[in-house]
Design an enzyme around this catalytic site. Structure first.
Site, PDB file in Angstrom:
ATOM      1  N   PHE A   1      -1.469   4.354  -3.957  1.00  0.00           N
ATOM      2  CA  PHE A   1      -2.003   5.698  -4.206  1.00  0.00           C
ATOM      3  C   PHE A   1      -0.896   6.558  -4.831  1.00  0.00           C
ATOM      4  O   PHE A   1       0.267   6.487  -4.399  1.00  0.00           O
ATOM      5  CB  PHE A   1      -2.434   6.375  -2.898  1.00  0.00           C
ATOM      6  CG  PHE A   1      -3.704   5.832  -2.277  1.00  0.00           C
ATOM      7  CD1 PHE A   1      -4.435   4.829  -2.906  1.00  0.00           C
ATOM      8  CD2 PHE A   1      -4.156   6.330  -1.070  1.00  0.00           C
ATOM      9  CE1 PHE A   1      -5.608   4.325  -2.317  1.00  0.00           C
ATOM     10  CE2 PHE A   1      -5.317   5.861  -0.479  1.00  0.00           C
ATOM     11  CZ  PHE A   1      -6.044   4.855  -1.097  1.00  0.00           C
TER      12      PHE A   1
ATOM     13  N   MET B   1       0.810  -1.236   0.000  1.00  0.00           N
ATOM     14  CA  MET B   1       0.000   0.000   0.000  1.00  0.00           C
ATOM     15  C   MET B   1       0.841   1.281   0.000  1.00  0.00           C
ATOM     16  O   MET B   1       0.745   2.118   0.902  1.00  0.00           O
ATOM     17  CB  MET B   1      -0.958  -0.002   1.177  1.00  0.00           C
ATOM     18  CG  MET B   1      -0.291  -0.188   2.537  1.00  0.00           C
ATOM     19  SD  MET B   1      -1.552  -0.488   3.823  1.00  0.00           S
ATOM     20  CE  MET B   1      -1.866  -2.230   3.491  1.00  0.00           C
ATOM     21  N   PRO B   2       1.717   1.437  -0.955  1.00  0.00           N
ATOM     22  CA  PRO B   2       2.558   2.631  -1.009  1.00  0.00           C
ATOM     23  C   PRO B   2       1.790   3.897  -1.397  1.00  0.00           C
ATOM     24  O   PRO B   2       0.705   3.806  -1.984  1.00  0.00           O
ATOM     25  CB  PRO B   2       3.583   2.295  -2.093  1.00  0.00           C
ATOM     26  CG  PRO B   2       2.957   1.242  -2.921  1.00  0.00           C
ATOM     27  CD  PRO B   2       2.025   0.486  -2.030  1.00  0.00           C
ATOM     28  N   ILE B   3       2.371   5.016  -1.027  1.00  0.00           N
ATOM     29  CA  ILE B   3       1.864   6.325  -1.458  1.00  0.00           C
ATOM     30  C   ILE B   3       3.012   7.012  -2.191  1.00  0.00           C
ATOM     31  O   ILE B   3       4.108   7.142  -1.628  1.00  0.00           O
ATOM     32  CB  ILE B   3       1.446   7.192  -0.261  1.00  0.00           C
ATOM     33  CG1 ILE B   3       0.354   6.516   0.571  1.00  0.00           C
ATOM     34  CG2 ILE B   3       0.982   8.571  -0.736  1.00  0.00           C
ATOM     35  CD1 ILE B   3       0.117   7.189   1.921  1.00  0.00           C
TER      36      ILE B   3
END
Lengths: 73, 73, 73, 73, 73, 73
Positions: free
Chosen positions: F41, F1-3
């Site tokens: 994201f 779940m990187p941003i």
């Protein structure tokens, strides 16, 4: 109530230097925009050298290839 | 798909407190804006006391000078 | 003196909803970590739909392909 | 002079992977927007698992409840 | 190669004041840490009053309730 | 779940270019770290030229003094 965030590579910045950054940033907001120090936050984020890239390279490799000094960038 | 970033000074925040911050922030986005929790990210950033400034001073010096308690700010 | 940053897509969030986000985030910091509201900053950043990506797509295209509702993500 | 910030959970990302992220992000800015690598900064922020929340839960609890693998999210 | 991000409420800051903030922040990094200006980025983020909260209130309501002047915070 | 957050100066970046940045950044996280696109994201932040400083100058003044082209930096 400004927030000033200072991101720098982690390279031995001393508590005294950090205090100077905090004071300088707060004074700057006061002098230029008349912002009260009591509601001025300064946050320093030190980033590991391996986590900072420039010219497509991690900083240390960039310095190796360009011969630039630690505080040359 | 909101992102909530919580910056706090590093002062012994427990895993349970962090879980409560994550749940509370996610519930807030859901209750106010009907955002689905499954696509709500919460990121907690703990900042060393020496790296956080207020009133032109590092937090610890600010507390020393003002006599305020660790959780008084 | 926490800083809570809330990033959301720009989709008509009302001043009342923003006030509720500000109050809710401040209350959360107070309840969980006993942080004083007077030194809690909340910053809301609204991001244009074309500037937010998920699953490799701009949000609107993601919704078109997945049929999800504006507030379904 | 773009700045690309990559936030990931701290889960053993190697220096080689970080170098690949830095190169890839810099190439992307160059290819899409013709931005010169020499003035492109990439900053990687690794976040502890306990400090990252999704679906109202810290990541590890989220994975426990959903059975998803470390790199499944 | 530091990055200094300055977040302020959007209240008529002039181009000249922004230039002074940029120069001041760059000089600060140079004087305290000997960082070269050519690789120092300064990013100013102006935030709408309705998007900035303090003491659990949007700034304008905070000022109404406390009687504080626009540049008193 | 990187941003992945991409900060660029506001200089006419098209929706197609933004979509390419979103796809490219998501592919990069997938290829290098096997991160699932569905939980990646990407946030693009366009910054006004007057709000971005380099070498102690607002970008436009920097370009005037150095003669560099808009996409030369």
């Amino acid at each position: 109530m400004p927030i000033v965030t200072i991101q720098i590579t982690r390279e031995g910045t001393t508590p005294e230097q950090k205090a100077a950054l905090i004071k300088g940033a707060t004074d700057l907001m006061s002098e230029v925009l008349n912002k009260p120090p009591a509601l001025t936050f300064v946050v320093i984020q030190e980033v590991e050298l391996a986590d900072w890239g420039v010219a497509g390279l991690p900083v240390e490799e960039f310095r190796r290839q360009t011969g630039s000094e630690p505080n040359g960038d």
